[in-house]
Design a protein around this motif. Structure first.
Motif, PDB file in Angstrom:
ATOM      1  N   ASP A   1     -27.170  -9.926 -19.006  1.00 36.06           N
ATOM      2  CA  ASP A   1     -26.249 -10.125 -20.120  1.00 36.06           C
ATOM      3  C   ASP A   1     -25.682  -8.764 -20.509  1.00 36.06           C
ATOM      4  O   ASP A   1     -26.269  -7.721 -20.182  1.00 36.06           O
ATOM      5  CB  ASP A   1     -26.996 -10.743 -21.309  1.00 36.06           C
ATOM      6  N   ILE A   2     -24.545  -8.771 -21.189  1.00 40.72           N
ATOM      7  CA  ILE A   2     -23.961  -7.539 -21.707  1.00 40.72           C
ATOM      8  C   ILE A   2     -23.739  -7.698 -23.195  1.00 40.72           C
ATOM      9  O   ILE A   2     -23.121  -8.673 -23.636  1.00 40.72           O
ATOM     10  CB  ILE A   2     -22.628  -7.189 -21.004  1.00 40.72           C
ATOM     11  N   GLN A   3     -24.245  -6.757 -23.972  1.00 39.57           N
ATOM     12  CA  GLN A   3     -24.064  -6.759 -25.421  1.00 39.57           C
ATOM     13  C   GLN A   3     -23.608  -5.384 -25.867  1.00 39.57           C
ATOM     14  O   GLN A   3     -24.345  -4.400 -25.714  1.00 39.57           O
ATOM     15  CB  GLN A   3     -25.367  -7.121 -26.138  1.00 39.57           C
ATOM     16  N   ASP A   4     -22.417  -5.304 -26.422  1.00 41.61           N
ATOM     17  CA  ASP A   4     -21.909  -4.057 -26.997  1.00 41.61           C
ATOM     18  C   ASP A   4     -22.075  -2.863 -26.057  1.00 41.61           C
ATOM     19  O   ASP A   4     -22.563  -1.800 -26.455  1.00 41.61           O
ATOM     20  CB  ASP A   4     -22.611  -3.766 -28.334  1.00 41.61           C
ATOM     21  N   GLY A   5     -21.679  -3.043 -24.813  1.00 37.94           N
ATOM     22  CA  GLY A   5     -21.726  -1.953 -23.854  1.00 37.94           C
ATOM     23  C   GLY A   5     -23.075  -1.725 -23.211  1.00 37.94           C
ATOM     24  O   GLY A   5     -23.248  -0.778 -22.436  1.00 37.94           O
ATOM     25  N   ILE A   6     -24.045  -2.594 -23.513  1.00 43.35           N
ATOM     26  CA  ILE A   6     -25.392  -2.472 -22.924  1.00 43.35           C
ATOM     27  C   ILE A   6     -25.621  -3.626 -21.959  1.00 43.35           C
ATOM     28  O   ILE A   6     -25.532  -4.794 -22.337  1.00 43.35           O
ATOM     29  CB  ILE A   6     -26.484  -2.496 -24.011  1.00 43.35           C
ATOM     30  N   ALA A   7     -25.903  -3.299 -20.709  1.00 42.77           N
ATOM     31  CA  ALA A   7     -26.273  -4.317 -19.724  1.00 42.77           C
ATOM     32  C   ALA A   7     -27.768  -4.573 -19.854  1.00 42.77           C
ATOM     33  O   ALA A   7     -28.580  -3.642 -19.757  1.00 42.77           O
ATOM     34  CB  ALA A   7     -25.926  -3.857 -18.319  1.00 42.77           C
ATOM     35  N   ILE A   8     -28.139  -5.810 -20.099  1.00 43.72           N
ATOM     36  CA  ILE A   8     -29.545  -6.185 -20.266  1.00 43.72           C
ATOM     37  C   ILE A   8     -30.002  -6.918 -19.013  1.00 43.72           C
ATOM     38  O   ILE A   8     -29.465  -7.966 -18.660  1.00 43.72           O
ATOM     39  CB  ILE A   8     -29.732  -7.084 -21.497  1.00 43.72           C
ATOM     40  N   ILE A   9     -30.980  -6.339 -18.341  1.00 42.00           N
ATOM     41  CA  ILE A   9     -31.547  -6.950 -17.132  1.00 42.00           C
ATOM     42  C   ILE A   9     -33.009  -7.286 -17.411  1.00 42.00           C
ATOM     43  O   ILE A   9     -33.789  -6.419 -17.813  1.00 42.00           O
ATOM     44  CB  ILE A   9     -31.453  -6.010 -15.916  1.00 42.00           C
ATOM     45  N   ARG A  10     -33.354  -8.550 -17.190  1.00 38.90           N
ATOM     46  CA  ARG A  10     -34.745  -8.997 -17.397  1.00 38.90           C
ATOM     47  C   ARG A  10     -35.312  -9.563 -16.098  1.00 38.90           C
ATOM     48  O   ARG A  10     -34.710 -10.468 -15.505  1.00 38.90           O
ATOM     49  CB  ARG A  10     -34.817 -10.071 -18.496  1.00 38.90           C
ATOM     50  N   PHE A  11     -36.443  -9.029 -15.665  1.00 37.45           N
ATOM     51  CA  PHE A  11     -37.166  -9.660 -14.558  1.00 37.45           C
ATOM     52  C   PHE A  11     -37.618 -11.040 -15.036  1.00 37.45           C
ATOM     53  O   PHE A  11     -38.172 -11.163 -16.137  1.00 37.45           O
ATOM     54  CB  PHE A  11     -38.366  -8.818 -14.146  1.00 37.45           C
ATOM     55  N   ASN A  12     -37.405 -12.056 -14.210  1.00 37.07           N
ATOM     56  CA  ASN A  12     -37.615 -13.421 -14.693  1.00 37.07           C
ATOM     57  C   ASN A  12     -38.422 -14.281 -13.711  1.00 37.07           C
ATOM     58  O   ASN A  12     -37.980 -15.329 -13.271  1.00 37.07           O
ATOM     59  CB  ASN A  12     -36.253 -14.081 -14.983  1.00 37.07           C
ATOM     60  N   ARG A  13     -39.605 -13.775 -13.377  1.00 36.06           N
ATOM     61  CA  ARG A  13     -40.572 -14.591 -12.634  1.00 36.06           C
ATOM     62  C   ARG A  13     -41.896 -14.550 -13.399  1.00 36.06           C
ATOM     63  O   ARG A  13     -42.933 -14.113 -12.882  1.00 36.06           O
ATOM     64  CB  ARG A  13     -40.769 -14.072 -11.210  1.00 36.06           C
ATOM     65  N   PRO A  14     -41.894 -14.985 -14.663  1.00 35.04           N
ATOM     66  CA  PRO A  14     -43.075 -14.804 -15.512  1.00 35.04           C
ATOM     67  C   PRO A  14     -44.320 -15.498 -15.004  1.00 35.04           C
ATOM     68  O   PRO A  14     -45.443 -15.066 -15.293  1.00 35.04           O
ATOM     69  CB  PRO A  14     -42.623 -15.373 -16.868  1.00 35.04           C
ATOM     70  N   ASP A  15     -44.150 -16.580 -14.226  1.00 40.71           N
ATOM     71  CA  ASP A  15     -45.311 -17.312 -13.717  1.00 40.71           C
ATOM     72  C   ASP A  15     -46.111 -16.501 -12.710  1.00 40.71           C
ATOM     73  O   ASP A  15     -47.296 -16.770 -12.479  1.00 40.71           O
ATOM     74  CB  ASP A  15     -44.875 -18.638 -13.085  1.00 40.71           C
TER      75      ASP A  15
END
Length: 259
Positions: free
Chosen positions: A8-22
């Protein structure tokens, strides 16, 4: 977009989340290649002025998914290093955006070392770090043998890598592995506040600082002084430098544009 990552991008910040929580956000090929692609996307997007990296669930990243390397027709381990982790580390250090890594839980193996390659590392108080490689007869990859000794010293790094000790976020901070530790309650907002601050700073000046820090890992003093001279000249020609000086003289808050 791969489901193994959130972007996602919020106010010039690219947010990257690792998403294999299991599986504690451990890397498989899909996630590794997808992460490389996202970093490339961030590099090309001129509106992105900082990158915020974290994980979903209880872990930041547990390193390599061992189910992948033990499956039938599994990739060779040297292919995983050459095609997954080495390209990621190179992108992290070469990308012309500052990366804030928010370690939200366990960071093990390659997960710990990818965090160490980032520009600013913070962690929640419950996070732990472990160089898990020796437990299964491997060596620390993902530039662990490069960054960790420089961060905490040869002897401490050698012991952590050979013994595979798990250390707390507070101990990691004391050793110099990371910038700050936050309580569970304030972690998410405090970590993201750092990204927001960075995103509003003179982006090119930060990029030049990152390049100099990279160069300083191998340069001698004279070479580093020469590089500082070159990049200070570049920084002095930016619009943000002019704005910073003008704002100082006018006793007001500067409004940097990243140019």
């Amino acid at each position: 977009m791969t489901q193994t990552l959130q972007y996602d991008i919020q106010d010039g910040i690219a947010i990257i989340r690792f998403n294999r929580p299991d599986v504690f956000n451990s890397f498989n090929r899909e996630m590794a290649l997808g992460f490389q692609d996202l970093l490339d996307t961030c590099e090309k997007n001129k509106s992105v002025r900082a990158i915020f990296l974290t994980g979903n669930g209880k872990a930041f990243c547990a390193g390599q998914d061992l189910a992948e390397v033990t499956a039938s027709e599994a990739p060779f381990i040297e292919n995983i290093v050459a095609e997954h982790y080495n390209p990621i580390v190179r992108r992290i250090r070469e990308i012309e955006k500052p990366i804030i890594c928010a370690v939200n839980g366990v960071a093990a193996g390659a997960g710990a070392n990818l965090a160490l390659a980032c520009d600013i590392i913070v962690a929640v108080e419950t996070a732990t770090f472990i160089q898990a490689f020796s437990k299964i007869g491997l060596i620390p990859d993902s530039a662990g043998t490069f960054f960790l000794p420089k961060l905490i010293g040869f002897q401490k790094a050698s012991a952590l890598m050979m013994l595979g000790d798990k250390i707390s976020a507070m101990e990691a901070e004391k050793l110099g592995m990371l910038y700050k530790v936050f309580s569970t309650e304030e972690f998410e907002s405090a970590a993201f506040d750092i990204a927001k601050t960075i995103s509003k700073m003179p982006t090119l000046g930060l990029v030049y600082t990152k390049k100099l820090l990279n160069a300083g890992l191998t340069n001698n003093l004279n070479d580093q002084l020469d590089q500082e001279e070159i990049y200070q000249s570049k920084a002095g020609k930016t619009n943000d430098y002019k704005e910073g000086v003008q704002a100082f003289l006018e006793k007001r808050k500067p409004e940097f544009t990243g140019t």
